[in-house]
Design a protein around this motif. Sequence first.
Motif, PDB file in Angstrom:
ATOM      1  N   HIS A  90       0.869  -1.181   0.000  1.00  0.00           N
ATOM      2  CA  HIS A  90       0.000   0.000   0.000  1.00  0.00           C
ATOM      3  C   HIS A  90       0.904   1.228   0.000  1.00  0.00           C
ATOM      4  N   ARG A 101      -1.150  -0.956  -4.393  1.00  0.00           N
ATOM      5  CA  ARG A 101      -2.123   0.083  -4.703  1.00  0.00           C
ATOM      6  C   ARG A 101      -1.841   1.345  -3.903  1.00  0.00           C
ATOM      7  N   GLU A 134      -8.494   5.063   3.493  1.00  0.00           N
ATOM      8  CA  GLU A 134      -8.672   3.870   2.662  1.00  0.00           C
ATOM      9  C   GLU A 134      -7.873   2.694   3.215  1.00  0.00           C
ATOM     10  N   PHE A 135      -6.662   2.983   3.663  1.00  0.00           N
ATOM     11  CA  PHE A 135      -5.836   1.908   4.219  1.00  0.00           C
ATOM     12  C   PHE A 135      -6.454   1.345   5.488  1.00  0.00           C
ATOM     13  N   VAL A 175      -3.172   4.496  -1.721  1.00  0.00           N
ATOM     14  CA  VAL A 175      -4.289   4.679  -0.793  1.00  0.00           C
ATOM     15  C   VAL A 175      -4.111   5.960   0.009  1.00  0.00           C
ATOM     16  N   SER A 176      -5.223   6.454   0.518  1.00  0.00           N
ATOM     17  CA  SER A 176      -5.189   7.473   1.566  1.00  0.00           C
ATOM     18  C   SER A 176      -5.135   6.738   2.907  1.00  0.00           C
TER      19      SER A 176
END
Length: 433
Positions: free
Chosen positions: A43, A67, A73-74, A69-70
């Motif tokens: 991430h 990916r 989101e994580f 992520v913010s």
Amino acid sequence: MPASATKVLRVAVLADSDTRWKWGALTASRLAPKGADIRLDGHLLRGRATPTARQLSEVGVDADSLREVSAAEFLRAMAEEPCDLLVLALVGGGVQAVLHGLRHAWADRADRPVVVTGYVGVVYEKLTDGLLLRHGADLVLANSRQDAERFRAVYEGVGADATSVTEVALPFLGGAPYTGAHDPYTVVFAAQPSVPESRRDREYLLDRLVGHARRHPEREVLLKLRSRPGEHTTHIEELPYQKLVRGTDVPANFRLVYGHMGEVLDRTDLLVTVSSTAALESLHRGIPTAVLTDLGVREALGNHHFTGSGCLASWEQLDAGHRPVPDEEWVARQGVRASGAFDAARERIAELLAGPGGLPPLKPYYSPETAPGYLPGILARHHLAPDGAPLPGAPAADRAPGPVRQVVRRAARGAYRHGVQRVAPVIRRMGEL
């Protein structure tokens, strides 16, 4: 499951730059039991230093998934997706925010993963601040015996639990030992994005490096760069050497190189730097290593860390043929050439995963009780409330960003980097008039 089947260790790594992704992914592989199958989910925390595809390919670490992520989101992914081991490869404030976010996200879970964090390289500044921001992880990795002693002293000095401190080594130390001079003899200067900071000092180092090439036409002299123009690493680089060397008359035996540091070291006979972690990689392989004193031995440069190493030298000495000889006792205290460096960490992780009843909630030293004037600001920068819950409006996508959103993000990053590398230096010079 058959007795012969191997359990897959599910590992997640959250990183905020190319350097930290390299450290986090390699650390995860070293922490896994020997011979274990690993599923690695990467991430990349969205921000100014989010690595480009080129930087990721140069790191050379493959992940099963990767990916961007913010923080929100994580945290949602960690609440929904199971894993056994989580490595936080972030700046201190990012680690602290994520620890509080995870504490909130896992409030009702007894089967949370083991959480690990640490440092990418030499710790020469903000020791206490950085350590306390990392407190709360199950393991806080120290890259040497010296760091482990310093880390424990800081935690114990503020009354925080120090049992998380675990001695390891830098995970990227390796490569073939140095066996003697190459043809041609190769001198490599390992550049750093933020050290030294001023144009005058960086131009001085560049002039001395080019001058060394002129004095020794029989040698190959390489300027090893961390990133290409427009890219960011862990630190902001306002004055990249690529820009400073532009238009300079350089000899044929001088050139710029990119790529994996280990591959460059394969052909290095003398590694020169101000204070880069590349010095430890070089010492690990037995390559003659020089840490420059030309700009002084100062905390701001980080070369003070190498006092007692036997590696401190000036360009005057190197031009005259000096080859530093490291102090072996100092080298041993830095986790260089250490065998079995990750054994204790593997054992500790195995104990935590096998413990009855799961792991207790994360408990960082900083809390609303101990740091009510400091912690909320750290959490807010990652869109988290004082209790670690995502704030209303925190970025959280249900799907991958579309092409328009990706273009806008790239444009915003480009504008930021242009401001850092072009506009900010001009404004600073105007202010000095």
